[in-house]
Scaffold this active site. Structure first.
Site, PDB file in Angstrom:
ATOM      1  N   LYS A  73       0.690  -1.212   0.109  1.00 15.54           N
ATOM      2  CA  LYS A  73       0.191   0.151  -0.038  1.00 15.54           C
ATOM      3  C   LYS A  73       0.731   1.207  -0.090  1.00 15.54           C
ATOM      4  CE  LYS A  73      -4.521   1.022   0.381  1.00 15.54           C
ATOM      5  NZ  LYS A  73      -5.720   0.216  -0.273  1.00 15.54           N
ATOM      6  N   GLY A  86     -20.658   6.953   4.804  1.00 16.96           N
ATOM      7  CA  GLY A  86     -19.843   7.157   3.939  1.00 16.96           C
ATOM      8  C   GLY A  86     -20.285   6.849   2.658  1.00 16.96           C
ATOM      9  N   LEU A  87     -20.374   7.845   1.603  1.00 17.11           N
ATOM     10  CA  LEU A  87     -20.950   7.756   0.372  1.00 17.11           C
ATOM     11  C   LEU A  87     -20.134   8.168  -0.959  1.00 17.11           C
ATOM     12  CD1 LEU A  87     -24.316   9.623   1.737  1.00 17.11           C
ATOM     13  CD2 LEU A  87     -23.969   6.895   1.146  1.00 17.11           C
ATOM     14  N   GLY A  88     -18.993   7.618  -0.867  1.00 15.48           N
ATOM     15  CA  GLY A  88     -17.998   7.870  -2.034  1.00 15.48           C
ATOM     16  C   GLY A  88     -18.505   6.779  -3.177  1.00 15.48           C
ATOM     17  N   ALA A  89     -17.757   6.916  -4.081  1.00 17.11           N
ATOM     18  CA  ALA A  89     -18.032   6.170  -5.369  1.00 17.11           C
ATOM     19  C   ALA A  89     -18.343   4.603  -5.118  1.00 17.11           C
ATOM     20  CB  ALA A  89     -16.906   6.051  -6.165  1.00 17.11           C
TER      21      ALA A  89
END
Length: 346
Positions: free
Chosen positions: A80, A177-180
Site C-alpha cells: 500500500k 460514507g457515500l463515496g463512489a
C-alpha cells in the site's frame, strides 16, 4: 520516528519514505509481503494529522492487502502507499509523475492503483513514469463498481447465514460514507428493496443518494444509534471501537471500508453480542479482483472479473460457517484462512 517496534509492523519486507521537493511529494510505500507475487495495493492521498498517523495507516493497509489478495485467491502479495497532503491543494501532474518515479525505483516489487482521493486519471499520470501501476482506463478501469458488487453480495451472504434467506426487501441499512463505492452499493440495495439511512461529511454526496434512492439522511454521529438491520461502514476505518460498539443495534456489520475494527478484540465483542461481522478485506475485495484481470495474458475481461467477484459470497459463507463451528470471531477465521493460503500457496 520508530517503525520496527510499532504494533502495526508485521515483518514488512520494505517501508520506503519518499520525497520530492519540486512537486511537494511526501509519500510512504509499504511492501508487506511478496510471497504469493508482487505486492499490489492502491495509493491513498490523505491529509494526515501527523507522519505517525500516515505510517500507522500504510502499515495496517499493506498487511490487509496481503490477506485480501490471498483470500481472494490472487497471485499478488500485499502493499500500500500513501501520499500525504490535502487532495484539493496538492494534486498536480508533477506530483503524480514524481510518485511514478518512486514506484519505478522499486522495480516491480510493488504495483500501485487508485484508492481514496486517487482517480484513474491520476494513475495514468503515474504511468508516464512507470509501468508498475494497475487500474488504467481502457483496461480494468474504475474498480468501484466491482467493490460495490462484492459488498452487496457479502451483505446477502450474511443474511443467508444469519436469517436463512437473501431477501433484502424492507431491510434497514445504515451506510456510513457515500463515496463512489458506497453510492453504487446504495443503488444495489435500493433496487433490492432495502431502506437506506445515510451519512457523509460531504453534503452533496448525501443529497445525491437521498434524491436517487429515497434515502434518509442522518448526522455523522447518529448513524451508530439507528435501529437498523445492517451497519455498513464505507468511509475510513476503525469505526468499530470502544465508543461505538455498544451503541450499534444492527445484527450485521458489512461494508466496504478498510480496517473497520479499531482493534482485533472488537471482532470478538461483536461475536459475543450476536453481531455477524463480514471481515472487511474479504467483502471489499471486488476492486482488486477486477484489477487482477488487467494482467491476464488474454486481455481484460469484465465477465471473468465479475464471476470471480461473485465468489466473495461463497468465501464469506465459508468464514461464517467456520466461525460458528469453532466459536471464533469471523475476523480471526479470515486471518487463519489467509495464512493457510499464504503458507500453502494458491
Amino acid at each position: 520516528m520508530a517503525v520496527f517496534n510499532k504494533v502495526e509492523f508485521d515483518n514488512h519486507e520494505q517501508v520506503v519514505f519518499c520525497a520530492d521537493k519540486e512537486s511537494g511529494l511526501k509519500a510512504i510505500i509499504a511492501v508487506h509481503s511478496t510471497k504469493l507475487g508482487p505486492a499490489v495495493g492502491g495509493c491513498r492521498l490523505w491529509d494526515y494529522v501527523s507522519d505517525e498517523d500516515a505510517v500507522y495507516d500504510v502499515l495496517r493497509l499493506s498487511k490487509g492487502m496481503t490477506y485480501k489478495n490471498a483470500v481472494a485467491r490472487l497471485p499478488f502479495g500485499g502493499g500500500k502507499s500513501v501520499i500525504i497532503g490535502n487532495a484539493k491543494e496538492i494534486k498536480s501532474e508533477a506530483l503524480f509523475r514524481a510518485f511514478g518515479r518512486q514506484l519505478e525505483r522499486l522495480s516491480g516489487s510493488y504495483y500501485s492503483a487508485e484508492d481514496v482521493n486517487i482517480t484513474c486519471a491520476d494513475v495514468a499520470i503515474m504511468n508516464k513514469e512507470t509501468d508498475y501501476v494497475l487500474g488504467l482506463e481502457g483496461k480494468s478501469g474504475n474498480p468501484s463498481p466491482f467493490t460495490a458488487l462484492g459488498t452487496f453480495l457479502g451483505i446477502k451472504a450474511a443474511f443467508q447465514h444469519q436469517r436463512g434467506h437473501q431477501d433484502l426487501s424492507g431491510v434497514k441499512v445504515a451506510v456510513q460514507g457515500l463515496g463512489a463505492v458506497a453510492y453504487t452499493l446504495c443503488k444495489y440495495l435500493h433496487e433490492a428493496g432495502a431502506e437506506l439511512f445515510v451519512t457523509d461529511i460531504n453534503q452533496a454526496s448525501i443529497d445525491r443518494v437521498v434524491t436517487d434512492f429515497k434515502a434518509t439522511a442522518v448526522s455523522i454521529d447518529e448513524i451508530y444509534d439507528l435501529d437498523v438491520d445492517v451497519y455498513a461502514p464505507c468511509a475510513l476505518g476503525a469505526t468499530i471501537n470502544d465508543s461505538t460498539i455498544e451503541r450499534l443495534k444492527a445484527t450485521i456489520v458489512a461494508g466496504c471500508a478498510n480496517n473497520q475494527l479499531a482493534e482485533g478484540r472488537h471482532g470478538e465483542i461483536l461475536r459475543q453480542k450476536g453481531v455477524l461481522y463480514a471481515p472487511d478485506y474479504v467483502i471489499n475485495a471486488g476492486g482488486i479482483i477486477n484489477v487482477f484481470y488487467e494482467t491476464s495474458p488474454e486481455g481484460y475481461s469484465a465477465q471473468a472479473a465479475t464471476k470471480h467477484v461473485e465468489g466473495i459470497f461463497d468465501t464469506l459463507t465459508e468464514i461464517f460457517t467456520r466461525s460458528e463451528a469453532e466459536q471464533k470471531s469471523t475476523h480471526l477465521i479470515a486471518d487463519e484462512l489467509a495464512q493457510e493460503i499464504i503458507a500453502n500457496g494458491l
